[in-house]
Write a protein that holds these residues in place. Structure first.
Motif, PDB file in Angstrom:
ATOM      1  N   LEU A 114      32.285  53.744  37.606  1.00 14.79           N
ATOM      2  CA  LEU A 114      33.194  53.422  38.703  1.00 14.79           C
ATOM      3  C   LEU A 114      32.853  54.224  39.955  1.00 14.79           C
ATOM      4  CD1 LEU A 114      36.580  53.186  36.765  1.00 14.79           C
ATOM      5  CD2 LEU A 114      35.112  51.315  37.557  1.00 14.79           C
ATOM      6  N   ALA A 115      32.444  55.468  39.775  1.00 18.88           N
ATOM      7  CA  ALA A 115      32.054  56.288  40.924  1.00 18.88           C
ATOM      8  C   ALA A 115      30.817  55.723  41.607  1.00 18.88           C
ATOM      9  CB  ALA A 115      31.807  57.729  40.473  1.00 18.88           C
ATOM     10  N   VAL A 116      29.844  55.296  40.802  1.00 17.81           N
ATOM     11  CA  VAL A 116      28.623  54.711  41.369  1.00 17.81           C
ATOM     12  C   VAL A 116      28.940  53.389  42.070  1.00 17.81           C
ATOM     13  CG1 VAL A 116      26.357  53.742  40.834  1.00 17.81           C
ATOM     14  CG2 VAL A 116      27.105  55.846  39.709  1.00 17.81           C
ATOM     15  N   ALA A 117      29.775  52.565  41.440  1.00 14.99           N
ATOM     16  CA  ALA A 117      30.147  51.284  42.041  1.00 14.99           C
ATOM     17  C   ALA A 117      30.836  51.492  43.387  1.00 14.99           C
ATOM     18  CB  ALA A 117      31.053  50.505  41.090  1.00 14.99           C
ATOM     19  N   LYS A 118      31.730  52.442  43.447  1.00 11.42           N
ATOM     20  CA  LYS A 118      32.435  52.716  44.703  1.00 11.42           C
ATOM     21  C   LYS A 118      31.484  53.246  45.754  1.00 11.42           C
ATOM     22  CE  LYS A 118      36.593  54.905  46.547  1.00 11.42           C
ATOM     23  NZ  LYS A 118      37.826  55.647  46.197  1.00 11.42           N
ATOM     24  N   ALA A 119      30.594  54.153  45.355  1.00 12.21           N
ATOM     25  CA  ALA A 119      29.632  54.729  46.301  1.00 12.21           C
ATOM     26  C   ALA A 119      28.693  53.667  46.856  1.00 12.21           C
ATOM     27  CB  ALA A 119      28.827  55.834  45.618  1.00 12.21           C
ATOM     28  N   ARG A 120      28.434  52.633  46.088  1.00 15.94           N
ATOM     29  CA  ARG A 120      27.544  51.555  46.521  1.00 15.94           C
ATOM     30  C   ARG A 120      28.280  50.479  47.319  1.00 15.94           C
ATOM     31  NH1 ARG A 120      22.411  50.924  44.464  1.00 15.94           N
ATOM     32  NH2 ARG A 120      21.687  52.654  43.164  1.00 15.94           N
ATOM     33  N   GLY A 121      29.568  50.688  47.533  1.00 17.37           N
ATOM     34  CA  GLY A 121      30.316  49.791  48.393  1.00 17.37           C
ATOM     35  C   GLY A 121      30.911  48.566  47.724  1.00 17.37           C
ATOM     36  N   HIS A 122      30.933  48.524  46.392  1.00 15.85           N
ATOM     37  CA  HIS A 122      31.528  47.380  45.702  1.00 15.85           C
ATOM     38  C   HIS A 122      33.048  47.431  45.834  1.00 15.85           C
ATOM     39  CE1 HIS A 122      27.744  46.052  44.001  1.00 15.85           C
ATOM     40  NE2 HIS A 122      27.482  47.302  43.637  1.00 15.85           N
ATOM     41  N   GLY A 123      33.651  46.238  45.936  1.00 21.51           N
ATOM     42  CA  GLY A 123      35.080  46.189  46.211  1.00 21.51           C
ATOM     43  C   GLY A 123      35.985  46.183  45.001  1.00 21.51           C
ATOM     44  N   ALA A 124      35.519  45.622  43.889  1.00 18.83           N
ATOM     45  CA  ALA A 124      36.398  45.486  42.733  1.00 18.83           C
ATOM     46  C   ALA A 124      35.588  45.391  41.451  1.00 18.83           C
ATOM     47  CB  ALA A 124      37.284  44.244  42.876  1.00 18.83           C
ATOM     48  N   VAL A 125      36.242  45.767  40.351  1.00 17.88           N
ATOM     49  CA  VAL A 125      35.641  45.683  39.021  1.00 17.88           C
ATOM     50  C   VAL A 125      36.626  44.956  38.108  1.00 17.88           C
ATOM     51  CG1 VAL A 125      34.730  46.958  37.045  1.00 17.88           C
ATOM     52  CG2 VAL A 125      34.397  47.847  39.361  1.00 17.88           C
ATOM     53  N   ILE A 126      36.114  44.020  37.325  1.00 16.12           N
ATOM     54  CA  ILE A 126      36.920  43.250  36.379  1.00 16.12           C
ATOM     55  C   ILE A 126      36.349  43.469  34.983  1.00 16.12           C
ATOM     56  CG2 ILE A 126      37.595  40.902  35.691  1.00 16.12           C
ATOM     57  CD1 ILE A 126      37.324  40.130  38.654  1.00 16.12           C
ATOM     58  N   LEU A 127      37.203  43.436  33.982  1.00 17.67           N
ATOM     59  CA  LEU A 127      36.728  43.549  32.604  1.00 17.67           C
ATOM     60  C   LEU A 127      37.689  42.843  31.665  1.00 17.67           C
ATOM     61  CD1 LEU A 127      38.656  45.818  31.049  1.00 17.67           C
ATOM     62  CD2 LEU A 127      37.265  47.409  32.359  1.00 17.67           C
ATOM     63  N   LEU A 128      37.219  42.634  30.452  1.00 17.98           N
ATOM     64  CA  LEU A 128      38.039  42.080  29.383  1.00 17.98           C
ATOM     65  C   LEU A 128      38.138  43.153  28.312  1.00 17.98           C
ATOM     66  CD1 LEU A 128      39.445  39.370  28.642  1.00 17.98           C
ATOM     67  CD2 LEU A 128      37.420  38.819  27.299  1.00 17.98           C
ATOM     68  N   GLY A 129      39.324  43.765  28.188  1.00 17.92           N
ATOM     69  CA  GLY A 129      39.465  44.876  27.256  1.00 17.92           C
ATOM     70  C   GLY A 129      40.920  45.233  27.030  1.00 17.92           C
ATOM     71  N   ASP A 130      41.142  46.279  26.257  1.00 14.54           N
ATOM     72  CA  ASP A 130      42.491  46.706  25.893  1.00 14.54           C
ATOM     73  C   ASP A 130      43.178  47.401  27.067  1.00 14.54           C
ATOM     74  OD1 ASP A 130      42.143  45.759  23.314  1.00 14.54           O
ATOM     75  OD2 ASP A 130      41.332  47.673  22.591  1.00 14.54           O
ATOM     76  N   ALA A 131      44.286  46.836  27.508  1.00 15.21           N
ATOM     77  CA  ALA A 131      45.002  47.375  28.667  1.00 15.21           C
ATOM     78  C   ALA A 131      45.407  48.844  28.497  1.00 15.21           C
ATOM     79  CB  ALA A 131      46.221  46.510  28.968  1.00 15.21           C
ATOM     80  N   PRO A 132      45.937  49.268  27.331  1.00 13.66           N
ATOM     81  CA  PRO A 132      46.335  50.678  27.193  1.00 13.66           C
ATOM     82  C   PRO A 132      45.175  51.651  27.405  1.00 13.66           C
ATOM     83  CG  PRO A 132      47.346  49.359  25.475  1.00 13.66           C
ATOM     84  CD  PRO A 132      46.325  48.484  26.139  1.00 13.66           C
ATOM     85  N   TYR A 133      43.976  51.270  26.954  1.00 10.20           N
ATOM     86  CA  TYR A 133      42.814  52.151  27.114  1.00 10.20           C
ATOM     87  C   TYR A 133      42.375  52.209  28.577  1.00 10.20           C
ATOM     88  CZ  TYR A 133      38.116  54.086  26.661  1.00 10.20           C
ATOM     89  OH  TYR A 133      36.987  54.871  26.813  1.00 10.20           O
ATOM     90  N   TYR A 134      42.291  51.067  29.227  1.00  9.99           N
ATOM     91  CA  TYR A 134      41.732  51.018  30.576  1.00  9.99           C
ATOM     92  C   TYR A 134      42.734  51.349  31.676  1.00  9.99           C
ATOM     93  CZ  TYR A 134      37.481  49.290  28.536  1.00  9.99           C
ATOM     94  OH  TYR A 134      36.325  49.203  27.796  1.00  9.99           O
ATOM     95  N   GLY A 166      42.788  45.544  48.554  1.00  3.11           N
ATOM     96  CA  GLY A 166      42.824  44.137  48.916  1.00  3.11           C
ATOM     97  C   GLY A 166      41.622  43.334  48.479  1.00  3.11           C
ATOM     98  N   ALA A 167      40.688  43.954  47.769  1.00  6.06           N
ATOM     99  CA  ALA A 167      39.449  43.262  47.387  1.00  6.06           C
ATOM    100  C   ALA A 167      39.701  42.058  46.491  1.00  6.06           C
ATOM    101  CB  ALA A 167      38.498  44.230  46.696  1.00  6.06           C
ATOM    102  N   LEU A 168      40.801  42.064  45.746  1.00  3.48           N
ATOM    103  CA  LEU A 168      41.115  40.945  44.867  1.00  3.48           C
ATOM    104  C   LEU A 168      42.307  40.118  45.362  1.00  3.48           C
ATOM    105  CD1 LEU A 168      40.624  42.549  41.323  1.00  3.48           C
ATOM    106  CD2 LEU A 168      39.101  40.945  42.501  1.00  3.48           C
ATOM    107  N   ASP A 169      42.747  40.357  46.579  1.00  2.00           N
ATOM    108  CA  ASP A 169      43.854  39.576  47.127  1.00  2.00           C
ATOM    109  C   ASP A 169      43.501  38.094  47.137  1.00  2.00           C
ATOM    110  OD1 ASP A 169      45.372  41.797  47.531  1.00  2.00           O
ATOM    111  OD2 ASP A 169      45.150  41.858  49.715  1.00  2.00           O
ATOM    112  N   GLY A 170      44.347  37.295  46.574  1.00  2.00           N
ATOM    113  CA  GLY A 170      44.130  35.854  46.590  1.00  2.00           C
ATOM    114  C   GLY A 170      43.066  35.359  45.640  1.00  2.00           C
TER     115      GLY A 170
END
Length: 205
Positions: A114-134, A166-170
């Protein structure tokens, strides 16, 4: 003669017995064996795999965890997708060797990714996984309710994290792959298993 003092010594927390680094070509065989152990022989038929087949991971976002004895004990990769017209990354698969459960390998891989993704300017991350863990990393289902995957999935496991407000707005509609295509021969070789897989702990599909 001066008596020997038994001064108390502050306990120093041991360094983590693993390291997180960029994935290397030499990791591929061990990575595939780990994923087979974690997700089973049918992992290539899973819904999220349809977003990865024939595509290259996002640059700089393929990470490996290696034990101090040199073994690969964890892996995570992120992929370019369009989330209902919104540019995003899809995280997965994330897997950790069962021998390293409780050492924080999965959390360390997540935090670095997540740190690398943010540093590279990506706006959002999506995944399919267990909500309590993530949830601990900030993933919620608040902005993924109108998104779909190309196959069967559990709605409450589709989670998102905005790295830019706001990266995932709409965001609405089907999540589709947008990463660079890789040659079919290379993709096929990657799927081949060449050694017995270790036990592993599955996280994100």
């Amino acid at each position: 003669m001066t008596a020997k003092r038994n001064n108390p010594v502050a306990l120093i927390r041991e360094a983590a017995p693993f390291a997180i680094r960029a994935e290397r070509a030499s990791d591929v065989v061990a990575r595939e064996a780990l994923l087979d152990a974690c997700f089973g022989d049918n992992r290539h038929a899973r819904t999220c795999q349809r977003l990865r087949d024939g595509r290259a991971p996002a640059t700089g976002l393929s990470l490996s965890a290696t034990h101090q004895d040199g073994r690969l004990v964890g892996t995570v990769r992120l992929w370019h997708v369009s989330a209902g017209g919104r540019s995003a990354l899809m995280l997965g698969p994330l897997a950790v060797d069962d021998d390293c459960r409780g050492l924080g390998v999965g959390a360390a891989l997540m935090q670095r990714a997540l740190a690398v993704a943010k540093a590279r300017g990506h706006g959002a991350v999506i995944l399919l996984g267990d909500a309590p863990y993530y949830a601990r990393f900030g993933f919620v289902a608040a902005k993924t309710g109108e998104l779909s995957l190309p196959g069967a999935f559990e709605r409450d496991r589709l989670l998102g994290l905005e790295l830019i407000d706001g990266a995932l707005d709409g965001a609405w509609g089907m999540i589709t792959p947008t990463g660079a295509a890789v040659p079919e021969s290379k993709a096929t070789r990657t799927r081949s298993r060449t050694r017995k897989a270790p036990l592993a702990v599955p996280h994100a599909a």
